[in-house]
Design a protein around this motif. Structure first.
Motif, PDB file in Angstrom:
ATOM      1  N   ALA A   1       5.954   4.899   1.266  1.00  0.00           N
ATOM      2  CA  ALA A   1       6.365   3.611   2.112  1.00  0.00           C
ATOM      3  C   ALA A   1       6.377   3.883   3.582  1.00  0.00           C
ATOM      4  N   GLY A   2       6.774   5.417   3.904  1.00  0.00           N
ATOM      5  CA  GLY A   2       6.814   5.904   5.298  1.00  0.00           C
ATOM      6  C   GLY A   2       5.363   6.027   5.643  1.00  0.00           C
ATOM      7  N   GLN A   3       4.280   6.002   4.842  1.00  0.00           N
ATOM      8  CA  GLN A   3       2.975   6.531   5.312  1.00  0.00           C
ATOM      9  C   GLN A   3       2.008   5.353   5.122  1.00  0.00           C
ATOM     10  N   GLU A   4       2.773   4.113   4.775  1.00  0.00           N
ATOM     11  CA  GLU A   4       1.844   2.975   4.349  1.00  0.00           C
ATOM     12  C   GLU A   4       0.939   2.484   5.285  1.00  0.00           C
ATOM     13  N   GLN A   5       1.611   2.713   6.750  1.00  0.00           N
ATOM     14  CA  GLN A   5       0.440   1.965   7.631  1.00  0.00           C
ATOM     15  C   GLN A   5      -0.581   3.092   8.250  1.00  0.00           C
ATOM     16  N   VAL A   6      -0.400   4.420   7.637  1.00  0.00           N
ATOM     17  CA  VAL A   6      -1.336   5.579   8.124  1.00  0.00           C
ATOM     18  C   VAL A   6      -2.151   5.933   7.121  1.00  0.00           C
ATOM     19  N   LYS A   7      -3.381   5.580   7.138  1.00  0.00           N
ATOM     20  CA  LYS A   7      -4.469   5.937   5.986  1.00  0.00           C
ATOM     21  C   LYS A   7      -4.515   7.331   6.068  1.00  0.00           C
ATOM     22  N   PRO A   8      -4.559   8.197   5.075  1.00  0.00           N
ATOM     23  CA  PRO A   8      -4.787   9.783   5.199  1.00  0.00           C
ATOM     24  C   PRO A   8      -6.277   9.907   5.572  1.00  0.00           C
ATOM     25  N   ILE A   9      -6.416  10.828   6.607  1.00  0.00           N
ATOM     26  CA  ILE A   9      -7.763  11.416   7.034  1.00  0.00           C
ATOM     27  C   ILE A   9      -8.287  12.441   6.101  1.00  0.00           C
ATOM     28  N   VAL A  10      -7.320  13.581   6.066  1.00  0.00           N
ATOM     29  CA  VAL A  10      -7.601  14.630   5.132  1.00  0.00           C
ATOM     30  C   VAL A  10      -6.501  14.771   4.167  1.00  0.00           C
ATOM     31  N   PHE A  11      -7.072  14.960   2.844  1.00  0.00           N
ATOM     32  CA  PHE A  11      -6.267  15.168   1.846  1.00  0.00           C
ATOM     33  C   PHE A  11      -6.652  16.569   1.214  1.00  0.00           C
ATOM     34  N   GLU A  12      -5.611  17.417   0.912  1.00  0.00           N
ATOM     35  CA  GLU A  12      -5.712  18.665   0.255  1.00  0.00           C
ATOM     36  C   GLU A  12      -4.582  18.841  -0.720  1.00  0.00           C
TER      37      GLU A  12
ATOM     38  N   LEU B   1     -12.899   7.825  -5.732  1.00  0.00           N
ATOM     39  CA  LEU B   1     -12.184   8.672  -5.324  1.00  0.00           C
ATOM     40  C   LEU B   1     -11.117   8.419  -3.957  1.00  0.00           C
ATOM     41  N   ALA B   2     -12.161   7.601  -3.115  1.00  0.00           N
ATOM     42  CA  ALA B   2     -11.140   7.344  -1.990  1.00  0.00           C
ATOM     43  C   ALA B   2     -10.330   6.082  -2.074  1.00  0.00           C
ATOM     44  N   PHE B   3     -10.579   5.552  -2.960  1.00  0.00           N
ATOM     45  CA  PHE B   3      -9.394   4.405  -3.368  1.00  0.00           C
ATOM     46  C   PHE B   3      -8.225   4.812  -3.881  1.00  0.00           C
ATOM     47  N   LEU B   4      -8.589   5.844  -4.870  1.00  0.00           N
ATOM     48  CA  LEU B   4      -7.320   6.820  -5.433  1.00  0.00           C
ATOM     49  C   LEU B   4      -6.590   7.476  -4.635  1.00  0.00           C
ATOM     50  N   VAL B   5      -7.137   8.293  -3.475  1.00  0.00           N
ATOM     51  CA  VAL B   5      -6.345   8.767  -2.545  1.00  0.00           C
ATOM     52  C   VAL B   5      -5.588   7.802  -1.556  1.00  0.00           C
ATOM     53  N   HIS B   6      -6.280   6.816  -1.319  1.00  0.00           N
ATOM     54  CA  HIS B   6      -5.599   5.789  -0.362  1.00  0.00           C
ATOM     55  C   HIS B   6      -4.349   5.376  -1.146  1.00  0.00           C
ATOM     56  N   HIS B   7      -4.373   5.383  -2.230  1.00  0.00           N
ATOM     57  CA  HIS B   7      -3.108   4.906  -3.147  1.00  0.00           C
ATOM     58  C   HIS B   7      -2.332   6.111  -4.020  1.00  0.00           C
ATOM     59  N   ALA B   8      -2.617   7.286  -3.656  1.00  0.00           N
ATOM     60  CA  ALA B   8      -1.952   8.545  -4.094  1.00  0.00           C
ATOM     61  C   ALA B   8      -0.646   8.324  -4.423  1.00  0.00           C
ATOM     62  N   GLY B   9       0.066   8.776  -5.412  1.00  0.00           N
ATOM     63  CA  GLY B   9       1.178   8.738  -5.820  1.00  0.00           C
ATOM     64  C   GLY B   9       1.629   7.324  -6.749  1.00  0.00           C
ATOM     65  N   ARG B  10       0.792   6.452  -6.369  1.00  0.00           N
ATOM     66  CA  ARG B  10       1.226   4.974  -7.039  1.00  0.00           C
ATOM     67  C   ARG B  10       0.213   4.857  -8.269  1.00  0.00           C
ATOM     68  N   VAL B  11       0.523   4.144  -9.507  1.00  0.00           N
ATOM     69  CA  VAL B  11      -0.092   3.788 -10.131  1.00  0.00           C
ATOM     70  C   VAL B  11      -1.213   2.759  -9.948  1.00  0.00           C
ATOM     71  N   ALA B  12      -2.427   2.736 -10.147  1.00  0.00           N
ATOM     72  CA  ALA B  12      -3.534   1.834 -10.003  1.00  0.00           C
ATOM     73  C   ALA B  12      -3.808   1.208 -11.394  1.00  0.00           C
ATOM     74  N   THR B  13      -3.953  -0.182 -11.558  1.00  0.00           N
ATOM     75  CA  THR B  13      -4.425  -0.520 -12.698  1.00  0.00           C
ATOM     76  C   THR B  13      -5.632  -0.433 -12.814  1.00  0.00           C
ATOM     77  N   HIS B  14      -6.218  -0.694 -14.103  1.00  0.00           N
ATOM     78  CA  HIS B  14      -7.632  -0.800 -14.204  1.00  0.00           C
ATOM     79  C   HIS B  14      -8.225  -1.684 -13.467  1.00  0.00           C
ATOM     80  N   ARG B  15      -7.562  -3.008 -13.561  1.00  0.00           N
ATOM     81  CA  ARG B  15      -8.418  -4.117 -12.810  1.00  0.00           C
ATOM     82  C   ARG B  15      -8.134  -3.930 -11.431  1.00  0.00           C
ATOM     83  N   GLN B  16      -6.927  -3.297 -10.700  1.00  0.00           N
ATOM     84  CA  GLN B  16      -6.861  -3.053  -9.262  1.00  0.00           C
ATOM     85  C   GLN B  16      -8.282  -2.103  -8.924  1.00  0.00           C
TER      86      GLN B  16
END
Length: 228
Positions: free
Chosen positions: A120-131, A161-176
């Motif tokens: 929630a603290g990062q929700e306004q900042v999309k990650p640029i680099v994920f490691e 992959l980019a969609f999953l990274v943007h939602h890292a830590g959250r469950v993304a449903t199949h439909r989403q």
């Protein structure tokens, strides 16, 4: 300042147990026993996190979720005895950040709360680099490497992959995932998604047969890696 958690549950034993555990973990706790009380508290007390039971005496917890999401973007973690996959999927699609089944382990719930609060603290900042785990994803340059070696992805594999990274830590449903990566025409193509996830795991996971990055939530969707 302590984070304030609103517990929405009408079971007195659950309220007492959670209050003791959360206060011991340095949270400030407030309570609501009905859906109407919960919506009032979310609007007026501005909790940092909400733990929401679905079985409330005056309305279904999913209705509370929908109404709360109309004015509140704080993390909401559903805690419920309803263990049907359809219930989890619907709650997540309606805006829940996570779903924990009763009976539950307090350590797991606390971990889910920490992740939800951090995201929630990062929700306004999309990650640029994920490691993580030898993988490096540079979203600005659309570059993916494992242990310094470029990983060749198809355009659709990269979009997934980019969609999953943007939602890292959250469950993304199949439909989403299907709606956002493939569009409405493929919203029900879960087998199609499984094939792509398998292909992606084969390219980015150190051990695809035992994935650490793209985790399966059985019958629900996928959760991308998020270290607590």
């Amino acid at each position: 300042m302590k984070q304030r958690v609103l517990i929405v549950d009408d079971e007195e034993q659950i309220l007492k147990f959670l209050t003791t555990a959360l206060e011991a973990s340095d949270y400030a706790v407030i309570h609501a026993r009905t859906g109407r009380e919960a919506l009032h508290m979310i609007a007026t007390a501005a909790p940092d996190l909400v733990i929401l039971d679905l079985g409330l005496p005056d309305m279904d917890g999913k209705e509370v979720l929908v109404k709360a999401r109309a004015f509140c973007n704080r993390p909401i973690v559903v805690l419920s005895a309803r263990d049907r996959e359809a219930e989890k999927i619907e709650a997540l699609d309606l805006g829940a950040n996570d779903y924990v089944e009763k009976p539950f382990k307090i350590g797991e719930l606390l971990a889910r709360l920490r992740v939800a609060a951090r995201l929630a603290g990062q929700e306004q900042v999309k990650p640029i680099v994920f490691e993580a785990d030898g993988l490096r994803i540079d979203l600005e340059r659309r570059l993916v490497t494992r242990d310094g070696v470029a990983v060749k992805l198809t355009p659709k594999e990269y979009d997934l992959l980019a969609f999953l990274v943007h939602h890292a830590g959250r469950v993304a449903t199949h439909r989403q995932i299907l709606l956002n990566v493939w569009g409405p025409a493929h919203a029900q193509d879960t087998p199609y998604l499984r094939v792509f996830v398998g292909q992606l795991r084969a390219k980015i996971e150190a051990r695809p047969e035992s994935p650490k990055l793209i985790l399966t939530e059985p019958g629900v969707g996928y959760r991308f890696w998020a270290e607590d």
